[in-house]
Scaffold this active site. Sequence first.
Site, PDB file in Angstrom:
ATOM      1  N   HIS A  44      40.243  51.721  61.091  1.00  0.00           N
ATOM      2  CA  HIS A  44      41.661  51.867  61.446  1.00  0.00           C
ATOM      3  C   HIS A  44      42.441  50.766  60.733  1.00  0.00           C
ATOM      4  O   HIS A  44      42.647  49.693  61.287  1.00  0.00           O
ATOM      5  CB  HIS A  44      41.835  51.768  62.961  1.00  0.00           C
ATOM      6  CG  HIS A  44      43.238  52.022  63.438  1.00  0.00           C
ATOM      7  ND1 HIS A  44      43.530  52.417  64.711  1.00  0.00           N
ATOM      8  CD2 HIS A  44      44.436  51.934  62.802  1.00  0.00           C
ATOM      9  CE1 HIS A  44      44.838  52.568  64.854  1.00  0.00           C
ATOM     10  NE2 HIS A  44      45.404  52.262  63.699  1.00  0.00           N
ATOM     11  N   GLU A  76      41.495  56.211  60.670  1.00  0.00           N
ATOM     12  CA  GLU A  76      42.487  56.331  61.738  1.00  0.00           C
ATOM     13  C   GLU A  76      43.752  55.586  61.351  1.00  0.00           C
ATOM     14  O   GLU A  76      43.709  54.626  60.586  1.00  0.00           O
ATOM     15  CB  GLU A  76      41.963  55.716  63.038  1.00  0.00           C
ATOM     16  CG  GLU A  76      40.749  56.389  63.630  1.00  0.00           C
ATOM     17  CD  GLU A  76      40.313  55.726  64.915  1.00  0.00           C
ATOM     18  OE1 GLU A  76      39.499  56.338  65.637  1.00  0.00           O
ATOM     19  OE2 GLU A  76      40.772  54.598  65.211  1.00  0.00           O
ATOM     20  N   HIS A 199      37.681  55.596  72.787  1.00  0.00           N
ATOM     21  CA  HIS A 199      38.359  54.458  73.401  1.00  0.00           C
ATOM     22  C   HIS A 199      37.636  54.067  74.693  1.00  0.00           C
ATOM     23  O   HIS A 199      37.694  54.759  75.692  1.00  0.00           O
ATOM     24  CB  HIS A 199      39.839  54.712  73.695  1.00  0.00           C
ATOM     25  CG  HIS A 199      40.642  53.436  73.686  1.00  0.00           C
ATOM     26  ND1 HIS A 199      41.208  52.927  72.536  1.00  0.00           N
ATOM     27  CD2 HIS A 199      40.933  52.560  74.664  1.00  0.00           C
ATOM     28  CE1 HIS A 199      41.832  51.802  72.804  1.00  0.00           C
ATOM     29  NE2 HIS A 199      41.669  51.541  74.105  1.00  0.00           N
TER      30      HIS A 199
END
Length: 249
Positions: A44, A76, A199
């Site tokens: 990310h 991401e 997550h």
Amino acid sequence: MPVKLSVNVNKVATVRNSRGGHMPSVIDAVRVCIDTGAPGITVHPRADARHITRGDVLEIAEELGPLRGKVEFNIEGDPRPDLIDLVLEVQPDQCTLVPVAPGEITSQAGWQRGIDQRLLGEAIGRLRDAGVRVSLFVDPVPDVVAWAATLGAHRVELYTEPFARAFERGPDEAQVSFAVYEKAAQRAHDAGIGVNAGHDLDLRNLTLFRTLPHLDEVSIGHALISRAIFVGLGTVVREYLQALDVNGG
């Protein structure tokens, strides 16, 4: 079939950047994950480059290039122009579009129905045209999942922190929360799109979450890298691969 694991290596870059230089090596971490059998790598790259940098993305893409079809690369990020341009340059297997709130430490929620729809639609169109699979990071809300499908997403990634907190409060609350995710996953399946999740998933709560219907992939970084400090990265990747094998784990 086991649920696929995509190892998020952001935290390796966070440690490296805290000191400067090249240690620990992000590319070495990627190699350990691949050698241990991980079928996916996630990064990310944020706008402030506080962990993964553009250079990391390019180096990982080069490393994974010969493994195309065996190990997937997932990038991401929010659909800012420089991120979309980088994704189009690198051509990963998947791009997961994630909303970013100003000043956030980590992701706090998924996309909301109708918010930034034009921006998302344009980004999804560019990525689809380039042959990149698109996943939208969303809360486990059936209507939002259906909305993601109308935008052209190939998959949704269900935001699982609420499940993780419910799991910590005990089995009854875990089951109630899990039922919410089951409905969202079924809505995705009915809409013809795939289901990812991520997550705060870890070895404990995966004992339940791995059984989610239609689950294709989980992206795990913080818990995995945290445990790796004590027992080693290869060991932890093997643990997660076993945990995600519903039949054999």
